[in-house]
Scaffold this active site. Structure first.
Site, PDB file in Angstrom:
ATOM      1  N   VAL A 166      15.631  15.126  42.954  1.00  0.00           N
ATOM      2  CA  VAL A 166      16.658  15.266  43.998  1.00  0.00           C
ATOM      3  C   VAL A 166      16.969  13.916  44.625  1.00  0.00           C
ATOM      4  O   VAL A 166      16.043  13.180  44.992  1.00  0.00           O
ATOM      5  CB  VAL A 166      16.169  16.183  45.150  1.00  0.00           C
ATOM      6  N   ILE A 190      16.721   8.138  46.781  1.00  0.00           N
ATOM      7  CA  ILE A 190      16.332   8.491  48.168  1.00  0.00           C
ATOM      8  C   ILE A 190      14.910   9.058  48.122  1.00  0.00           C
ATOM      9  O   ILE A 190      14.660  10.019  47.392  1.00  0.00           O
ATOM     10  CB  ILE A 190      17.278   9.560  48.765  1.00  0.00           C
ATOM     11  N   GLY A 224      27.103   7.069  33.495  1.00  0.00           N
ATOM     12  CA  GLY A 224      25.802   7.709  33.243  1.00  0.00           C
ATOM     13  C   GLY A 224      25.365   8.648  34.356  1.00  0.00           C
ATOM     14  O   GLY A 224      24.188   8.986  34.454  1.00  0.00           O
ATOM     15  N   GLU A 226      25.758  15.060  33.865  1.00  0.00           N
ATOM     16  CA  GLU A 226      24.824  15.737  32.960  1.00  0.00           C
ATOM     17  C   GLU A 226      25.417  15.738  31.547  1.00  0.00           C
ATOM     18  O   GLU A 226      26.627  15.553  31.384  1.00  0.00           O
ATOM     19  CB  GLU A 226      24.611  17.189  33.415  1.00  0.00           C
ATOM     20  N   ASP A 254      24.074  21.845  39.170  1.00  0.00           N
ATOM     21  CA  ASP A 254      23.164  20.729  39.447  1.00  0.00           C
ATOM     22  C   ASP A 254      22.819  20.692  40.946  1.00  0.00           C
ATOM     23  O   ASP A 254      21.640  20.560  41.320  1.00  0.00           O
ATOM     24  CB  ASP A 254      23.832  19.421  39.007  1.00  0.00           C
ATOM     25  N   LYS A 305      19.111  21.387  42.982  1.00  0.00           N
ATOM     26  CA  LYS A 305      18.554  20.463  43.989  1.00  0.00           C
ATOM     27  C   LYS A 305      18.382  21.163  45.335  1.00  0.00           C
ATOM     28  O   LYS A 305      17.389  20.947  46.036  1.00  0.00           O
ATOM     29  CB  LYS A 305      19.453  19.240  44.106  1.00  0.00           C
ATOM     30  N   GLY A 357      21.915   7.708  38.450  1.00  0.00           N
ATOM     31  CA  GLY A 357      21.850   6.425  37.761  1.00  0.00           C
ATOM     32  C   GLY A 357      20.416   6.187  37.321  1.00  0.00           C
ATOM     33  O   GLY A 357      19.470   6.573  38.023  1.00  0.00           O
TER      34      GLY A 357
HETATM   35  N1  HSE Z   1      24.281  14.676  37.239  1.00  0.00           N
HETATM   36  C1  HSE Z   1      23.544  14.350  38.402  1.00  0.00           C
HETATM   37  C2  HSE Z   1      24.482  13.957  39.496  1.00  0.00           C
HETATM   38  C3  HSE Z   1      22.555  13.272  38.085  1.00  0.00           C
HETATM   39  O1  HSE Z   1      25.653  13.679  39.189  1.00  0.00           O
HETATM   40  O2  HSE Z   1      24.093  13.914  40.657  1.00  0.00           O
HETATM   41  C4  HSE Z   1      21.536  13.013  39.141  1.00  0.00           C
HETATM   42  O3  HSE Z   1      20.706  14.109  39.358  1.00  0.00           O
END
Ligand code: HSE
Length: 325
Positions: A131, A135, A185, A188, A199, A203, A300
């Site tokens: 998560v 951070i 990058g 997902e 996603d 989290k 990243g």
């Molecule tokens: N795909 C996720 C995002 C990657 O864009 O936050 C980091 O967990």
């Protein structure tokens, strides 16, 4: 010299970056009289070409082989094969290995079981990379809430959606903004996980689990997608002094818990409004202290692997005495 052995499960982008950090920063370092060495690396394809130097590594296609003789298991399996990831982590915990994990989907779906197993076996389970990227939210959650009740955790925790909406607000089209998030990058492998809110849901469930002690059933939460938002929606919000953000919010009222994931207009003077690009913000509301906000790059390879590296140092310091001769 005694050695503390690390084994990797997976060697994707984040795992490779972590391997580089370990080589650069831990070579020759001694913890409690023991040196650190990478023992084995489980990968599905041992012949695949990789961007880091693998000449000194022992790759294996048998994950249990990687777990067996390790002291610390570092999981970098990514989003695929969640059941396998769960099985491997449970096996590692039951063999009393310390675990550092990065798969948020696995933790969100099986968090209760994994945490319980780790507690029962007296081993550590670190999850900071799941998560908020760089951070250090797991340390925050572990150190707070002793005096007060955490009543709400909210903010922005999907970098891809945030980057897309930020760029669309600046006039970019949805597809172009998504391609940019992919090129950087952040997205997902299947970007629908980002834009359709899964996603962020994973989290949010993890934050609720560790921050409020309640592990929600992922299937019971229906996230809203950002797909159908248009540039006109974003412009309209702007004219009314709002900005549309991909928000998450988990709340506690007594013993009732609720969760929202989806795009929402937030006032331009809100703490969430200036959070742009791949940045995340996690705001933790306590019954006594009110809101405390934590901000930084949420995606990243570098920030995420850095979070795992910190988990590794924490684990090494906790172990102190080496497990292997
Ligand atoms: N795909 C996720 C995002 C990657 O864009 O936050 C980091 O967990």
């Amino acid at each position: 010299m005694k050695r503390i052995r690390l084994s990797f499960l997976g060697l994707g982008v984040v795992g490779s970056q972590l391997m580089e950090y370990i080589r650069d920063r831990l070579d020759g370092t001694v913890f409690g009289g023991a040196g650190i060495s990478v023992h084995k690396v489980f990968v599905r394809d041992v012949t695949k070409k990789r961007w880091i130097d693998i000449s000194g590594l022992t790759l294996t296609s048998n994950p249990y082989d990687a777990i067996r003789d390790a002291d610390i298991v570092v999981e970098c399996m990514g989003g695929s094969g969640t059941e396998l990831t769960r099985d491997l982590l449970l096996a590692a915990v039951r063999e009393h290995k310390s675990v550092i994990m990065s798969s948020k989907k696995c933790l969100a779906l099986y968090g209760r079981e994994l945490v319980h197993a780790a507690e029962e076996c007296g081993t550590s389970l670190c999850y900071d990379a799941t998560v908020g990227g760089g951070i250090p939210i797991s340390a925050v959650l572990a150190s707070m809430g002793k005096c007060e009740t955490t009543t709400r955790i909210y903010g922005i925790c999907n970098a891809t959606s945030n980057l897309i909406l930020s760029e669309m607000s600046g006039g970019a089209g949805y597809e172009a903004a998504l391609r940019r998030a992919q090129a950087l990058g952040y997205a997902e492998n299947d970007p629908s996980e980002d834009v359709d809110g899964l996603d962020a849901l994973y989290k949010a469930v993890i934050l609720m689990g560790f921050g409020m002690g309640h592990w929600a059933d992922c299937g019971s939460i229906k996230p809203l997608s950002i797909r159908n938002l248009t540039a006109a929606d974003l412009r309209k919000a702007g004219k009314e002094a709002y900005v549309i953000k991909p928000v998450f919010s988990v709340e506690r009222q007594g013993e009732e818990f609720s969760c929202f994931i989806g795009p929402r207009p937030v006032p331009t003077d809100s703490i969430l409004a200036p959070v742009k690009g791949n940045n995340n913000i996690i705001v933790i509301r306590g019954s006594e202290s009110g809101d405390r906000a934590f901000y930084g790059q949420g995606a990243g390879a570098k920030p995420t692997a850095s979070a795992m590296f910190d988990d590794l140092i924490r684990t090494l310091l906790e172990m102190r005495a080496p497990c292997r001769l």
